[in-house]
Write an enzyme that holds these catalytic residues in place. Structure first.
Site, PDB file in Angstrom:
ATOM      1  N   LYS A  14       0.781  -1.217   0.019  1.00  0.00           N
ATOM      2  CA  LYS A  14       0.045   0.267  -0.173  1.00  0.00           C
ATOM      3  C   LYS A  14       0.954   1.219  -0.036  1.00  0.00           C
ATOM      4  O   LYS A  14       0.723   2.167  -0.813  1.00  0.00           O
ATOM      5  CB  LYS A  14      -1.025   0.176   1.133  1.00  0.00           C
ATOM      6  CG  LYS A  14      -1.803  -1.138   1.353  1.00  0.00           C
ATOM      7  CD  LYS A  14      -2.825  -0.900   2.456  1.00  0.00           C
ATOM      8  CE  LYS A  14      -2.335  -0.950   3.854  1.00  0.00           C
ATOM      9  NZ  LYS A  14      -1.743  -2.471   4.224  1.00  0.00           N
ATOM     10  N   ARG A  89      -9.563   0.673   8.924  1.00  0.00           N
ATOM     11  CA  ARG A  89      -9.301  -0.596   9.318  1.00  0.00           C
ATOM     12  C   ARG A  89     -10.404  -1.436   9.991  1.00  0.00           C
ATOM     13  O   ARG A  89     -10.330  -2.712  10.320  1.00  0.00           O
ATOM     14  CB  ARG A  89      -7.965  -0.695  10.021  1.00  0.00           C
ATOM     15  CG  ARG A  89      -6.713  -1.029   9.351  1.00  0.00           C
ATOM     16  CD  ARG A  89      -5.669  -0.836  10.468  1.00  0.00           C
ATOM     17  NE  ARG A  89      -4.525  -1.525   9.936  1.00  0.00           N
ATOM     18  CZ  ARG A  89      -3.344  -0.882   9.521  1.00  0.00           C
ATOM     19  NH1 ARG A  89      -3.587   0.174   9.092  1.00  0.00           N
ATOM     20  NH2 ARG A  89      -2.363  -1.711   9.324  1.00  0.00           N
ATOM     21  N   ARG A 128      11.247  -6.339   4.713  1.00  0.00           N
ATOM     22  CA  ARG A 128      11.141  -4.822   5.020  1.00  0.00           C
ATOM     23  C   ARG A 128      11.840  -4.543   6.406  1.00  0.00           C
ATOM     24  O   ARG A 128      12.395  -3.328   6.545  1.00  0.00           O
ATOM     25  CB  ARG A 128       9.864  -4.538   4.874  1.00  0.00           C
ATOM     26  CG  ARG A 128       9.364  -2.942   5.016  1.00  0.00           C
ATOM     27  CD  ARG A 128       8.139  -2.440   4.798  1.00  0.00           C
ATOM     28  NE  ARG A 128       7.184  -2.688   5.946  1.00  0.00           N
ATOM     29  CZ  ARG A 128       5.686  -2.488   5.849  1.00  0.00           C
ATOM     30  NH1 ARG A 128       5.215  -2.312   4.664  1.00  0.00           N
ATOM     31  NH2 ARG A 128       4.836  -2.592   6.770  1.00  0.00           N
ATOM     32  N   ARG A 134      11.146  -0.718  11.825  1.00  0.00           N
ATOM     33  CA  ARG A 134       9.933  -1.070  12.350  1.00  0.00           C
ATOM     34  C   ARG A 134       9.939  -2.146  13.257  1.00  0.00           C
ATOM     35  O   ARG A 134      10.187  -3.313  12.661  1.00  0.00           O
ATOM     36  CB  ARG A 134       8.840  -0.923  11.367  1.00  0.00           C
ATOM     37  CG  ARG A 134       8.410   0.402  10.953  1.00  0.00           C
ATOM     38  CD  ARG A 134       7.262   0.245   9.771  1.00  0.00           C
ATOM     39  NE  ARG A 134       5.945  -0.427  10.300  1.00  0.00           N
ATOM     40  CZ  ARG A 134       4.878  -0.400   9.623  1.00  0.00           C
ATOM     41  NH1 ARG A 134       4.958  -0.200   8.550  1.00  0.00           N
ATOM     42  NH2 ARG A 134       3.935  -1.318  10.133  1.00  0.00           N
ATOM     43  N   ARG A 146      -0.478  -9.418  13.202  1.00  0.00           N
ATOM     44  CA  ARG A 146      -1.031  -8.149  12.390  1.00  0.00           C
ATOM     45  C   ARG A 146      -1.794  -8.963  11.237  1.00  0.00           C
ATOM     46  O   ARG A 146      -3.031  -8.312  10.890  1.00  0.00           O
ATOM     47  CB  ARG A 146       0.226  -7.392  11.723  1.00  0.00           C
ATOM     48  CG  ARG A 146       0.681  -6.316  12.779  1.00  0.00           C
ATOM     49  CD  ARG A 146       1.958  -5.759  12.529  1.00  0.00           C
ATOM     50  NE  ARG A 146       1.973  -5.093  11.195  1.00  0.00           N
ATOM     51  CZ  ARG A 146       3.108  -4.954  10.516  1.00  0.00           C
ATOM     52  NH1 ARG A 146       4.196  -5.526  10.750  1.00  0.00           N
ATOM     53  NH2 ARG A 146       3.158  -4.149   9.250  1.00  0.00           N
TER      54      ARG A 146
HETATM   55  P1  AMP Z   1       0.528   0.548   8.924  1.00  0.00           P
HETATM   56  O1  AMP Z   1       1.737   1.430   8.959  1.00  0.00           O
HETATM   57  O2  AMP Z   1      -0.464   0.694   8.189  1.00  0.00           O
HETATM   58  O3  AMP Z   1       1.121  -1.106   8.878  1.00  0.00           O
HETATM   59  O4  AMP Z   1       0.064   0.365  10.490  1.00  0.00           O
HETATM   60  C1  AMP Z   1       0.969   0.088  11.579  1.00  0.00           C
HETATM   61  C2  AMP Z   1       0.359   0.017  12.843  1.00  0.00           C
HETATM   62  O5  AMP Z   1      -0.383   1.110  13.155  1.00  0.00           O
HETATM   63  C3  AMP Z   1      -0.932  -0.917  12.971  1.00  0.00           C
HETATM   64  O6  AMP Z   1      -0.465  -2.162  13.259  1.00  0.00           O
HETATM   65  C4  AMP Z   1      -1.667  -0.672  14.103  1.00  0.00           C
HETATM   66  O7  AMP Z   1      -1.281  -0.889  15.122  1.00  0.00           O
HETATM   67  C5  AMP Z   1      -1.581   0.955  13.699  1.00  0.00           C
HETATM   68  N1  AMP Z   1      -2.784   1.558  12.967  1.00  0.00           N
HETATM   69  C6  AMP Z   1      -2.670   2.107  11.525  1.00  0.00           C
HETATM   70  N2  AMP Z   1      -3.810   2.365  11.085  1.00  0.00           N
HETATM   71  C7  AMP Z   1      -4.706   1.976  11.953  1.00  0.00           C
HETATM   72  C8  AMP Z   1      -5.785   2.331  12.104  1.00  0.00           C
HETATM   73  N3  AMP Z   1      -6.689   2.657  10.722  1.00  0.00           N
HETATM   74  N4  AMP Z   1      -6.860   1.699  12.982  1.00  0.00           N
HETATM   75  C9  AMP Z   1      -6.099   1.322  14.094  1.00  0.00           C
HETATM   76  N5  AMP Z   1      -5.057   1.087  14.066  1.00  0.00           N
HETATM   77  C10 AMP Z   1      -4.045   1.586  12.934  1.00  0.00           C
END
Ligand code: AMP
Length: 194
Positions: A14, A89, A128, A134, A146
């Protein structure tokens, strides 16, 4: 306005594709994950709260996430449109986004869902993790959680947009450019139909 929800499990690509779409369609990129990480770096209260969930691979509570996202949209009043990356989400987040955009006389144009097999996701995330910095990409247990959270709480959001005829599944394996072309075709087709 062109408002895109870029959807898919962790590791689907994404973030990579969002950068290219932003450039091609002149949009504002809003990644909730990136915004949380910036808050963690800045040691804000929001960052501290988000970190406790993110470190385990769990979702940050809806209300916190929705308020943060709405504030980010409001920071860009002249935007041509947005790419929502990693948001919504959950179904409550999708409903809140619909309501919020309606209050601004706009709506989601399309949900682009990147489809990538599980095995490939784990491989990409571990790769990654080597240089993303991260913590949630480095530990196979957190990655597994996740993906589980995605399947249990997030995958259902696709139905919300399918019910509005906005859902487009995109094959997410191939070169970055091949996948990008597929995404652009889906957007351009939808726009020709409108
Ligand atoms: P990402 O960078 O999109 O993989 O997000 C990393 C982490 O941020 C996720 O595993 C969640 O803990 C948190 N996170 C990101 N976006 C959301 C969302 N829309 N709702 C809840 N938690 C989120």
């Amino acid at each position: 306005m062109l408002n895109i929800v870029l959807f898919g499990p962790p590791g689907a690509g994404k973030g990579t594709q969002a950068v290219k779409l932003v450039d091609n369609y002149n949009l504002v990129h809003l990644s909730t994950g990136d915004i949380f990480r910036a808050n963690i770096k800045g040691e804000t209260e929001l960052g501290k709260l988000a970190k406790s969930y993110m470190d385990k691979g769990n979702l940050v509570p809806d209300q916190v996430t929705i308020s943060m996202l709405e504030a980010e949209v409001d920071k860009n009043p002249t935007a041509n449109g947005f790419i929502f990356d990693g948001f919504p989400r959950t179904t409550p987040q999708a409903k809140a986004l619909d309501k919020f955009l309606a209050s601004k006389n706009t709506t989601i144009s399309i949900m682009l869902a990147l489809d990538v097999p599980n095995k490939e996701l784990v491989k990409r995330l571990l790769e990654r993790g080597k240089d993303s910095g991260r913590a949630d990409d480095l530990d196979e247990n957190i990655i597994a959680n996740r993906i589980k959270v995605y399947n249990e709480q997030t995958a259902v959001v696709a139905e919300f947009y399918a019910n509005q005829n906005k859902f487009e599944k995109i094959h997410g394996v191939g070169s970055i450019d091949e996948i990008f072309i597929r995404l652009c075709k889906a957007i351009d087709n939808k726009y020709k139909k409108v």
